[in-house]
Design a protein around this motif. Sequence first.
Motif, mmCIF file in Angstrom:
data_model
loop_
_atom_site.group_PDB
_atom_site.id
_atom_site.type_symbol
_atom_site.label_atom_id
_atom_site.label_comp_id
_atom_site.label_asym_id
_atom_site.label_seq_id
_atom_site.Cartn_x
_atom_site.Cartn_y
_atom_site.Cartn_z
ATOM 1 N N SER A 158 0.812 -1.218 0.000
ATOM 2 C CA SER A 158 0.000 0.000 0.000
ATOM 3 C C SER A 158 0.847 1.270 0.000
ATOM 4 C CB SER A 158 -0.935 0.011 1.217
ATOM 5 O OG SER A 158 -0.199 -0.020 2.422
ATOM 6 N N PHE A 159 0.177 2.356 -0.351
ATOM 7 C CA PHE A 159 0.751 3.689 -0.387
ATOM 8 C C PHE A 159 -0.351 4.648 0.030
ATOM 9 C CE2 PHE A 159 1.563 7.691 -2.624
ATOM 10 C CZ PHE A 159 2.858 7.959 -2.217
ATOM 11 N N GLY A 160 -0.044 5.664 0.829
ATOM 12 C CA GLY A 160 -1.114 6.552 1.253
ATOM 13 C C GLY A 160 -0.629 7.832 1.889
ATOM 14 N N ILE A 161 -1.548 8.518 2.543
ATOM 15 C CA ILE A 161 -1.268 9.784 3.202
ATOM 16 C C ILE A 161 -1.455 9.625 4.705
ATOM 17 C CG2 ILE A 161 -1.874 11.189 1.213
ATOM 18 C CD1 ILE A 161 -4.608 11.676 2.509
ATOM 19 N N LYS A 162 -0.788 10.494 5.462
ATOM 20 C CA LYS A 162 -0.907 10.439 6.912
ATOM 21 C C LYS A 162 -0.770 11.831 7.506
ATOM 22 C CE LYS A 162 2.401 9.477 9.565
ATOM 23 N NZ LYS A 162 3.364 8.779 10.441
ATOM 24 N N GLY A 163 -1.267 11.986 8.715
ATOM 25 C CA GLY A 163 -1.143 13.254 9.419
ATOM 26 C C GLY A 163 -1.486 13.049 10.880
ATOM 27 N N GLY A 164 -1.187 14.048 11.703
ATOM 28 C CA GLY A 164 -1.499 13.906 13.109
ATOM 29 C C GLY A 164 -0.817 14.944 13.974
ATOM 30 N N LEU A 165 -0.717 14.622 15.271
ATOM 31 C CA LEU A 165 -0.207 15.543 16.273
ATOM 32 C C LEU A 165 1.111 15.066 16.863
ATOM 33 C CD1 LEU A 165 -3.534 16.257 18.197
ATOM 34 C CD2 LEU A 165 -2.483 17.645 16.397
ATOM 35 N N ASN A 166 1.963 16.012 17.204
ATOM 36 C CA ASN A 166 3.244 15.745 17.860
ATOM 37 C C ASN A 166 3.253 16.442 19.215
ATOM 38 O OD1 ASN A 166 3.554 15.587 14.928
ATOM 39 N ND2 ASN A 166 5.680 15.131 15.349
ATOM 40 N N TYR A 167 3.578 15.691 20.244
ATOM 41 C CA TYR A 167 3.710 16.255 21.589
ATOM 42 C C TYR A 167 5.194 16.287 21.886
ATOM 43 C CZ TYR A 167 2.726 17.002 26.555
ATOM 44 O OH TYR A 167 2.656 17.515 27.819
ATOM 45 N N SER A 168 5.801 17.477 21.750
ATOM 46 C CA SER A 168 7.249 17.538 21.593
ATOM 47 C C SER A 168 7.931 18.436 22.602
ATOM 48 C CB SER A 168 7.577 18.049 20.183
ATOM 49 O OG SER A 168 8.952 18.237 20.024
ATOM 50 N N ALA A 169 9.209 18.068 22.906
ATOM 51 C CA ALA A 169 10.068 18.929 23.721
ATOM 52 C C ALA A 169 11.218 19.498 22.914
ATOM 53 C CB ALA A 169 10.637 18.146 24.904
ATOM 54 N N ASN A 170 11.370 19.095 21.649
ATOM 55 C CA ASN A 170 12.501 19.510 20.810
ATOM 56 C C ASN A 170 13.826 19.311 21.534
ATOM 57 O OD1 ASN A 170 11.002 20.271 18.596
ATOM 58 N ND2 ASN A 170 10.686 22.337 19.348
ATOM 59 N N GLY A 171 14.029 18.162 22.111
ATOM 60 C CA GLY A 171 15.248 17.903 22.867
ATOM 61 C C GLY A 171 14.976 17.981 24.360
ATOM 62 N N ASP A 172 15.960 17.658 25.180
ATOM 63 C CA ASP A 172 15.703 17.536 26.601
ATOM 64 C C ASP A 172 16.349 18.628 27.443
ATOM 65 O OD1 ASP A 172 18.063 14.771 27.100
ATOM 66 O OD2 ASP A 172 18.310 16.783 26.330
ATOM 67 N N TYR A 173 16.894 19.676 26.814
ATOM 68 C CA TYR A 173 17.425 20.751 27.646
ATOM 69 C C TYR A 173 17.454 22.080 26.908
ATOM 70 C CZ TYR A 173 21.806 20.457 25.069
ATOM 71 O OH TYR A 173 22.740 20.449 24.084
ATOM 72 N N PHE A 174 17.544 23.133 27.669
ATOM 73 C CA PHE A 174 17.720 24.490 27.137
ATOM 74 C C PHE A 174 18.774 25.162 27.998
ATOM 75 C CE2 PHE A 174 17.135 28.405 25.241
ATOM 76 C CZ PHE A 174 16.690 29.393 26.102
ATOM 77 N N GLU A 175 19.949 25.420 27.409
ATOM 78 C CA GLU A 175 21.035 26.047 28.157
ATOM 79 C C GLU A 175 21.022 27.528 27.854
ATOM 80 O OE1 GLU A 175 24.892 24.083 28.388
ATOM 81 O OE2 GLU A 175 25.747 25.960 27.637
#
Length: 199
Positions: free
Chosen positions: A28-45
């Motif tokens: 099969s071949f198709g389309i997808k989409g959805g939500l991301n619950y993200s931290a963009n990495g685990d620290y901010f210096e």
Amino acid sequence: MKNLKKAAFLAVAFAFIGLTANAQKGNSFGIKGGLNYSANGDYFESIGDNARNPDRNIGYHIGVFGKIGDQLYFRPELVYTATRSEYNSDDFNIKKIDAPLLIGLKVLGPVSVFGGPSLQYILDTEFDGINIDNVEDEFSVGLNFGIGLNLNKIGIDLRYERGFSDNEATFINNNIGAGVASRIDTRPDQLILSLSIAL
């Protein structure tokens, strides 16, 4: 070197999508989409009051996928992803292209588990309205793994993604003086909920 990495990333991604598009009957071949619950990495210096762990925020993704095989399958994807993380009330946004290369196994009826590497190419980063041009390495590699439910042509999956490569965006904070640098980890660290439709 960056242009070479970019060309390799795009060549691999499109090759797998092309392979899937021409796959034999039953795949099969198709389309997808959805939500991301993200931290963009685990620290901010950073400096002063901003030296805190990020709160996680909601982003989104949309793209295409292919599937080769049935009980044991290979699923390449090519996805546009936008994530947002909040750092002490300021927003850090990333726009990127992801190319997960997943191996899956049906374990119980329509339920399957899967995992594999994910190639990432960062298109744009922005911190509270400031575009960040000097990302350490726009290309990185991570890991996806999760569980999926497929009912005919409709699929739902939940996965975790974590980046392997050290990767930072560096910028100058003009509010406290020139030459003071802050760094944000741009490696993905997120939960991803997707809905897919086979065409």
